[in-house]
Design a protein around this motif. Structure first.
Motif, short mmCIF file in Angstrom:
data_model
loop_
_atom_site.label_atom_id
_atom_site.label_comp_id
_atom_site.label_asym_id
_atom_site.label_seq_id
_atom_site.Cartn_x
_atom_site.Cartn_y
_atom_site.Cartn_z
N HIS A 97 0.36 -5.89 2.57
CA HIS A 97 1.55 -6.87 2.05
C HIS A 97 2.02 -6.36 0.62
O HIS A 97 3.24 -6.31 0.27
CB HIS A 97 0.96 -8.19 1.83
CG HIS A 97 1.94 -9.06 1.30
ND1 HIS A 97 1.87 -10.56 0.77
CD2 HIS A 97 3.20 -9.06 1.54
CE1 HIS A 97 2.86 -11.00 0.46
NE2 HIS A 97 3.75 -10.38 0.94
N PHE A 98 1.05 -6.09 -0.18
CA PHE A 98 1.37 -5.53 -1.76
C PHE A 98 1.72 -4.19 -1.71
O PHE A 98 2.85 -4.02 -2.21
CB PHE A 98 0.00 -5.57 -2.30
CG PHE A 98 -0.10 -5.06 -4.01
CD1 PHE A 98 0.85 -5.98 -4.76
CD2 PHE A 98 -0.49 -3.81 -4.32
CE1 PHE A 98 0.96 -5.30 -6.02
CE2 PHE A 98 -0.29 -3.47 -5.55
CZ PHE A 98 0.41 -4.19 -6.39
N ARG B 136 3.72 -2.95 0.68
CA ARG B 136 5.21 -3.16 1.17
C ARG B 136 5.96 -3.49 0.15
O ARG B 136 7.08 -2.96 -0.37
CB ARG B 136 5.42 -4.11 2.26
CG ARG B 136 4.81 -3.58 3.50
CD ARG B 136 4.84 -4.59 4.64
NE ARG B 136 4.56 -4.08 5.90
CZ ARG B 136 5.14 -3.54 6.79
NH1 ARG B 136 6.37 -3.00 6.47
NH2 ARG B 136 4.48 -3.17 7.94
N ASN B 137 5.46 -4.53 -0.76
CA ASN B 137 6.38 -5.04 -1.98
C ASN B 137 6.57 -3.96 -2.96
O ASN B 137 7.63 -3.96 -3.46
CB ASN B 137 5.62 -6.14 -2.43
CG ASN B 137 5.45 -7.54 -1.60
OD1 ASN B 137 6.14 -7.32 -0.59
ND2 ASN B 137 4.63 -8.34 -2.05
N ILE B 138 5.48 -3.34 -3.43
CA ILE B 138 5.94 -2.29 -4.41
C ILE B 138 6.78 -1.15 -4.16
O ILE B 138 7.38 -0.76 -4.79
CB ILE B 138 4.67 -1.87 -5.23
CG1 ILE B 138 3.77 -1.25 -4.40
CG2 ILE B 138 3.81 -2.97 -5.85
CD1 ILE B 138 2.47 -0.39 -5.02
N ASP C 110 8.93 -1.44 -1.68
CA ASP C 110 10.33 -2.04 -1.89
C ASP C 110 10.96 -1.85 -3.06
O ASP C 110 12.38 -1.42 -3.13
CB ASP C 110 10.45 -3.55 -1.53
CG ASP C 110 10.57 -3.82 0.25
OD1 ASP C 110 10.52 -2.82 0.85
OD2 ASP C 110 10.76 -4.88 0.62
N ILE C 111 10.27 -2.37 -4.01
CA ILE C 111 10.74 -2.16 -5.47
C ILE C 111 10.96 -0.77 -5.94
O ILE C 111 12.24 -0.42 -6.79
CB ILE C 111 9.83 -2.82 -6.52
CG1 ILE C 111 9.85 -4.37 -6.38
CG2 ILE C 111 10.05 -2.79 -7.94
CD1 ILE C 111 8.49 -5.21 -6.80
N LEU D 187 14.20 0.52 -4.87
CA LEU D 187 15.25 0.17 -5.96
C LEU D 187 15.36 1.00 -7.10
O LEU D 187 16.36 1.51 -7.41
CB LEU D 187 15.24 -1.32 -6.22
CG LEU D 187 15.05 -2.24 -5.13
CD1 LEU D 187 14.91 -3.54 -5.63
CD2 LEU D 187 16.48 -2.17 -4.59
N ARG E 264 9.97 5.94 1.16
CA ARG E 264 9.59 5.20 2.40
C ARG E 264 8.56 6.18 3.26
O ARG E 264 7.54 5.46 4.06
CB ARG E 264 10.89 5.04 3.36
CG ARG E 264 11.74 4.05 2.70
CD ARG E 264 11.19 2.72 2.48
NE ARG E 264 12.23 1.70 1.93
CZ ARG E 264 11.71 0.37 1.72
NH1 ARG E 264 10.37 0.07 1.60
NH2 ARG E 264 12.61 -0.58 1.37
N GLU F 103 5.22 5.48 1.70
CA GLU F 103 4.70 3.93 2.18
C GLU F 103 4.36 3.76 3.71
O GLU F 103 3.03 3.63 3.80
CB GLU F 103 5.99 3.11 1.83
CG GLU F 103 5.73 1.82 2.29
CD GLU F 103 6.93 0.76 2.51
OE1 GLU F 103 8.11 1.26 2.63
OE2 GLU F 103 6.85 -0.48 2.67
#
Lengths: 233, 233
Positions: free
Chosen positions: B88-89, B91-93, B95-96, B99, B213, B216
DNA sequence: TTCACACGGATTACACATAATCAAGTCATC
DNA sequence: GATGACTTGATTATGTGTAATCCGTGTGAA
């Protein structure tokens, strides 16, 4: 679209637990954000210990915590200062804010419930009716966006947004929104609600971006006008 | 385009000063990132004090600092843990990261000098030639992107990227890139150089996004495969 | 199961030692 | 006499050690 994830995790909870007495670093952060400990001011451990009625050890720990969070600057053997908030810094965090918020709102388009929208309208009505009272305005504004983004799975992104938001609030306390700005803000809030209702992603992103840039522009103008008051070091 | 700003400010310098002995929290962060203090593991103040040859006070301060930075989780009266790194973590970082990096690279398109590009090519050639040695690979990779983004004025954004990057490196140390992934990575690096040469913003953003990506996806696969090893607690 | 209790460890306070920084003043030199 | 280097002393940060207290967790008895 990526599958939804468990959103229980939060990297940087503002308050560790609800009923607990707030820890010192939370109190100090509040005082920094509210401007009681002004940006750029020196933070002496002994003074702070006296001020908050604790010994020096907890103060040092709180300062280190806040340093890690970016609210305080530590330099070896030269103590701590509240982070100076200058124009450059404001531009930087708003650049990031635009990125994060347009990312967050895209999720809200798909996941905001009818209840969320009702709540947002309710909050915004109260904002519309509010006169003066910058503190209450900030609280409601944070609540509005909290509902907007709160369902998002990405606790990291929320934490960044919230952290930057607190810094912005610290400035807003000093430079309250003008009546004209208030009108624009409210219109933008209603536009966000509308975009979410219509599931119009492009519109939502556009409005959110405009909302952030407007706040940035307003703050920068005020910063330049009152550039004598907030002395940075 | 926004006018250029002074980039002297850095929210989160990795090392406070060059010649100084690194502070304890820097040493501990290194040990967390390198995996010596594994993700999720308990951090007892007395053990750490003994390990690093200092008293408890500095250890507590370092823990608070790292807590503020997000590497350590503190809970009242229950001590500290290295932050668990779960899917989960990650994926979150990422995503950021997508950006932030696409934001950063847009600036590089306009501001990367001929010397920067030479340096990037030079570094990438060394990466191409490298076999094994995950540590050196990570160092060079960081150097490559450091040159790519280093001229950006937004120290906040760079700090976020770097912080997340360190966490990713902590994982990469445990789950090294496969040969296939290495080939892809290298191709993407060259594509970044090429896009910068041609001042092709769309291409640069596309490649950077794809690069993140890909990393990731690779990490998540490895995480799932070896899901027994990295015990969270 | 539930309650009482003991233990480990975190948290706080305090006293003290050392070291770095800063400001003010002294001195020598030009 | 003015300028710059050095000395000195007050202030403050930083590190150590110790003791007291609080809290969470596990153990064992009712």
């Amino acid at each position: 679209m990526r599958p939804e994830r468990d959103a229980s995790f939060d990297a940087d909870p503002v308050s560790s637990r609800e009923s607990d007495p707030p820890s010192l670093h939370e109190v100090m952060r509040r005082d920094i954000v509210s401007g009681e400990l002004p940006a750029g001011s020196r933070l002496k451990t002994q003074e702070l210990a006296q001020r908050y009625g604790v010994s020096i050890n907890p103060v040092r720990e709180a300062l280190h915590q806040l340093s890690g969070e970016g609210f305080v600057l530590l330099s070896r053997n030269r103590g701590a200062r509240v982070r100076p908030l200058d124009e450059h810094f404001v531009r930087n965090i708003f650049d990031i804010r635009v990125l994060i918020e347009s990312y967050l709102v895209r999720f809200a388009i798909e996941h905001a419930t009818e209840a969320d929208l009702r709540q947002m309208r309710e909050i915004q009505r109260r904002i519309d009716d509010l006169v003066g009272d910058q503190v209450e305005l900030d609280r409601l504004d944070e609540e509005f966006h909290g509902v907007t983004y709160g369902r998002h799975f990405n606790g990291e992104a929320l934490a960044i947004r919230q952290r930057h938001g607190q810094v912005v609030h610290a400035l807003a306390m000093r430079y309250p929104a003008s009546p004209a700005r208030r009108v624009t803000q409210n219109a933008e809030h209603w536009a966000i609600v509308e975009a979410l209702e219509k599931h119009d992603e492009a519109a939502a992103v556009r409005v959110v971006e405009q909302h952030a840039r407007g706040a940035e522009r307003h703050l920068l103008e005020r910063l330049r006008q009152g550039s004598t008051t907030p002395k940075s070091f």
